[in-house]
Design a protein around this motif. Structure first.
Motif, PDB file in Angstrom:
ATOM      1  N   VAL A   1      -3.006  -6.674  -1.608  1.00 52.67           N
ATOM      2  CA  VAL A   1      -2.999  -7.189  -0.229  1.00 52.67           C
ATOM      3  C   VAL A   1      -3.655  -8.567  -0.190  1.00 52.67           C
ATOM      4  O   VAL A   1      -3.175  -9.480   0.502  1.00 52.67           O
ATOM      5  CB  VAL A   1      -3.716  -6.203   0.714  1.00 52.67           C
ATOM      6  CG1 VAL A   1      -3.894  -6.822   2.095  1.00 52.67           C
ATOM      7  CG2 VAL A   1      -2.926  -4.896   0.820  1.00 52.67           C
ATOM      8  N   GLU A   2      -4.751  -8.737  -0.928  1.00 48.23           N
ATOM      9  CA  GLU A   2      -5.386 -10.059  -1.004  1.00 48.23           C
ATOM     10  C   GLU A   2      -4.436 -11.079  -1.628  1.00 48.23           C
ATOM     11  O   GLU A   2      -4.328 -12.226  -1.162  1.00 48.23           O
ATOM     12  CB  GLU A   2      -6.672  -9.966  -1.816  1.00 48.23           C
ATOM     13  CG  GLU A   2      -7.443 -11.280  -1.904  1.00 48.23           C
ATOM     14  CD  GLU A   2      -8.724 -11.183  -2.714  1.00 48.23           C
ATOM     15  OE1 GLU A   2      -9.248 -12.252  -3.117  1.00 48.23           O
ATOM     16  OE2 GLU A   2      -9.199 -10.052  -2.960  1.00 48.23           O
ATOM     17  N   ALA A   3      -3.728 -10.670  -2.680  1.00 48.65           N
ATOM     18  CA  ALA A   3      -2.781 -11.574  -3.344  1.00 48.65           C
ATOM     19  C   ALA A   3      -1.612 -11.924  -2.431  1.00 48.65           C
ATOM     20  O   ALA A   3      -1.079 -13.040  -2.486  1.00 48.65           O
ATOM     21  CB  ALA A   3      -2.267 -10.924  -4.629  1.00 48.65           C
TER      22      ALA A   3
ATOM     23  N   LYS B   1       0.806  -1.223   0.000  1.00 47.37           N
ATOM     24  CA  LYS B   1       0.000   0.000   0.000  1.00 47.37           C
ATOM     25  C   LYS B   1       0.838   1.272   0.000  1.00 47.37           C
ATOM     26  O   LYS B   1       0.384   2.309  -0.489  1.00 47.37           O
ATOM     27  CB  LYS B   1      -0.933  -0.002   1.219  1.00 47.37           C
ATOM     28  CG  LYS B   1      -1.975  -1.117   1.187  1.00 47.37           C
ATOM     29  CD  LYS B   1      -2.930  -1.036   2.362  1.00 47.37           C
ATOM     30  CE  LYS B   1      -2.262  -1.388   3.665  1.00 47.37           C
ATOM     31  NZ  LYS B   1      -3.230  -1.423   4.805  1.00 47.37           N
ATOM     32  N   ASP B   2       2.057   1.215   0.544  1.00 44.01           N
ATOM     33  CA  ASP B   2       2.857   2.429   0.675  1.00 44.01           C
ATOM     34  C   ASP B   2       4.012   2.486  -0.317  1.00 44.01           C
ATOM     35  O   ASP B   2       4.453   3.581  -0.677  1.00 44.01           O
ATOM     36  CB  ASP B   2       3.394   2.538   2.103  1.00 44.01           C
ATOM     37  CG  ASP B   2       3.776   3.963   2.464  1.00 44.01           C
ATOM     38  OD1 ASP B   2       2.868   4.809   2.559  1.00 44.01           O
ATOM     39  OD2 ASP B   2       4.975   4.227   2.626  1.00 44.01           O
ATOM     40  N   SER B   3       4.513   1.342  -0.751  1.00 47.42           N
ATOM     41  CA  SER B   3       5.642   1.311  -1.681  1.00 47.42           C
ATOM     42  C   SER B   3       5.194   0.951  -3.096  1.00 47.42           C
ATOM     43  O   SER B   3       5.396   1.723  -4.043  1.00 47.42           O
ATOM     44  CB  SER B   3       6.701   0.311  -1.193  1.00 47.42           C
ATOM     45  OG  SER B   3       7.218   0.689   0.058  1.00 47.42           O
TER      46      SER B   3
ATOM     47  N   ALA C   1      -5.498   3.387  -7.917  1.00 52.44           N
ATOM     48  CA  ALA C   1      -4.358   2.863  -7.159  1.00 52.44           C
ATOM     49  C   ALA C   1      -4.833   2.115  -5.921  1.00 52.44           C
ATOM     50  O   ALA C   1      -4.294   1.051  -5.570  1.00 52.44           O
ATOM     51  CB  ALA C   1      -3.426   4.006  -6.769  1.00 52.44           C
ATOM     52  N   ALA C   2      -5.855   2.651  -5.245  1.00 51.27           N
ATOM     53  CA  ALA C   2      -6.396   1.982  -4.054  1.00 51.27           C
ATOM     54  C   ALA C   2      -6.978   0.625  -4.413  1.00 51.27           C
ATOM     55  O   ALA C   2      -6.813  -0.358  -3.671  1.00 51.27           O
ATOM     56  CB  ALA C   2      -7.462   2.862  -3.406  1.00 51.27           C
ATOM     57  N   ALA C   3      -7.653   0.536  -5.568  1.00 46.32           N
ATOM     58  CA  ALA C   3      -8.245  -0.732  -5.987  1.00 46.32           C
ATOM     59  C   ALA C   3      -7.176  -1.773  -6.290  1.00 46.32           C
ATOM     60  O   ALA C   3      -7.307  -2.947  -5.911  1.00 46.32           O
ATOM     61  CB  ALA C   3      -9.138  -0.508  -7.215  1.00 46.32           C
ATOM     62  N   VAL C   4      -6.108  -1.358  -6.947  1.00 46.57           N
ATOM     63  CA  VAL C   4      -5.028  -2.303  -7.260  1.00 46.57           C
ATOM     64  C   VAL C   4      -4.333  -2.756  -5.982  1.00 46.57           C
ATOM     65  O   VAL C   4      -4.028  -3.947  -5.805  1.00 46.57           O
ATOM     66  CB  VAL C   4      -4.011  -1.670  -8.234  1.00 46.57           C
ATOM     67  CG1 VAL C   4      -2.836  -2.628  -8.466  1.00 46.57           C
ATOM     68  CG2 VAL C   4      -4.673  -1.334  -9.566  1.00 46.57           C
ATOM     69  N   CYS C   5      -4.084  -1.832  -5.070  1.00 46.52           N
ATOM     70  CA  CYS C   5      -3.403  -2.197  -3.822  1.00 46.52           C
ATOM     71  C   CYS C   5      -4.265  -3.107  -2.953  1.00 46.52           C
ATOM     72  O   CYS C   5      -3.746  -4.006  -2.281  1.00 46.52           O
ATOM     73  CB  CYS C   5      -2.999  -0.946  -3.058  1.00 46.52           C
ATOM     74  SG  CYS C   5      -1.629  -0.049  -3.838  1.00 46.52           S
ATOM     75  N   ALA C   6      -5.591  -2.896  -2.967  1.00 51.67           N
ATOM     76  CA  ALA C   6      -6.476  -3.798  -2.219  1.00 51.67           C
ATOM     77  C   ALA C   6      -6.380  -5.212  -2.775  1.00 51.67           C
ATOM     78  O   ALA C   6      -6.313  -6.188  -2.020  1.00 51.67           O
ATOM     79  CB  ALA C   6      -7.913  -3.294  -2.294  1.00 51.67           C
TER      80      ALA C   6
END
Length: 339
Positions: free
Chosen positions: A317-319, A171-173, A309-314
């Protein structure tokens, strides 16, 4: 044209940098209000800037009639409420990533802005303003590489704060490479997988570092990213684009390269993000200030880019948890007129 009067919310590492930037290197703007949950820090910074005040409540700072525009450098969980306040008061805002910390609230911000019929939110993905990324984008758009096929990325930090966990690496990098991919290719990311190599013995207990992200765009372009945030060495961000007619590499830190005896060669690596992207931040802020003063308000990544970007990072995290490829779930941009 009068100077843009800016409130900076959050004066930690990034926010204090932005205050210094606006005060000493950006023309056409001045900081008139600062805010931080550590009141004494805000007061100390305000005391060093002529005509600047510390305001305790961030929502009061946004509503202040002497504030024309806002810079958000507050913690991510506070962004949704503060962004909605900026929209309510019609204040242009440059929001450091993330737009918000979850997909649902990011989408709500996108919708609320679209309802206004006027873009006010710019998201601080500063790499779009880096001269090397800009050059690479221009060459790609000019067709110099033919059809782009593959993007190889490296994102390494010497260390991260103790509060970092495995999901924050995504989420941050990784979020920066997510935006770089969308910026360079002008398309959405369709799926993501996170691979887990052997853990760095020097990483804090319980953190999966390094990680390898593999992303696939809607048209099938491949993107891989090495994320290694506890190298103990320096700050390295590199990107290689491979196309049907050639390739290009940026982020090599090619300054002085020294050759010596016995058969050695080498140079220096940027120690931190300020050295690597300081000029990109300056360009980003100057262009934003100019855009707001000219009534355009946004000259860079939009609220939609923050949502994407938030959707891809979510999904990332699941992956990370499953080890399997995960499809990115997003609404259609066309379903939100004005987004």
């Amino acid at each position: 044209m009068p100077d843009l009067r800016i409130a900076v919310l959050g004066v930690g590492i990034m926010g204090a940098d932005h205050v210094a930037r606006l005060t000493s290197r950006i023309s056409g703007a001045r900081v008139v209000v600062v805010n931080d949950f550590l009141t004494e820090k805000a007061e100390a910074i305000a005391a060093g800037i002529p005509g600047c005040r510390a305001v305790t409540d961030p929502l009061d700072a946004i509503a202040d009639p002497e504030v024309d525009a806002v810079v958000l450098a507050t913690p991510g969980p506070t962004h949704d409420k503060q962004l909605l306040a900026c929209l309510e008061h019609g204040k242009p805002v440059l929001c450091e990533k993330p737009l918000t910390t979850d997909v649902e609230s990011s989408l709500e911000v996108v919708k609320r802005e679209a309802e206004l019929g006027k873009r006010l939110i710019q998201v601080g993905f500063m790499r779009r303003f880096d001269e090397e990324y800009t050059q690479l984008k221009n060459l790609l758009d000019a067709g110099e590489f033919g059809r782009a096929l593959v993007l190889h990325c490296v994102h390494r930090n010497p260390a991260v704060p103790p509060s970092f966990d495995s999901s924050m690496i995504v989420k941050d990098s990784l979020v920066h490479e997510v935006d770089v991919t969308r910026f360079l290719f002008d398309e959405e990311i369709a799926s993501i997988q996170i691979m887990k190599p052997a853990v760095n013995p020097g990483a804090p207990e319980g953190i999966q570092d390094p990680q390898i992200a593999i992303m696939r765009t809607e048209s099938g372009k491949h993107v891989d990213v090495e994320l290694f945030v506890t190298t103990g060495v320096a700050y390295e961000v590199r990107t290689e684009l491979v196309g049907e007619k050639g390739s290009a590499f940026i982020g090599l830190d090619v300054g002085l390269v020294r050759k010596g005896s016995p058969g050695t060669w080498g140079g220096t690596i940027t120690p931190g993000f300020r050295e690597r992207f300081g000029r990109a931040y300056d360009i980003e802020f100057q262009r934003w200030v100019d855009a707001v003063r000219n009534g355009i308000n946004v000259d860079g990544p939009t609220a939609w880019d923050g949502y994407a970007a938030a959707a891809v990072c979510a999904a990332g995290v699941e992956a990370l948890e499953t080890g399997l490829p995960v499809d990115v779930k997003m609404v259609s941009r066309a379903s939100i007129p004005g987004a």
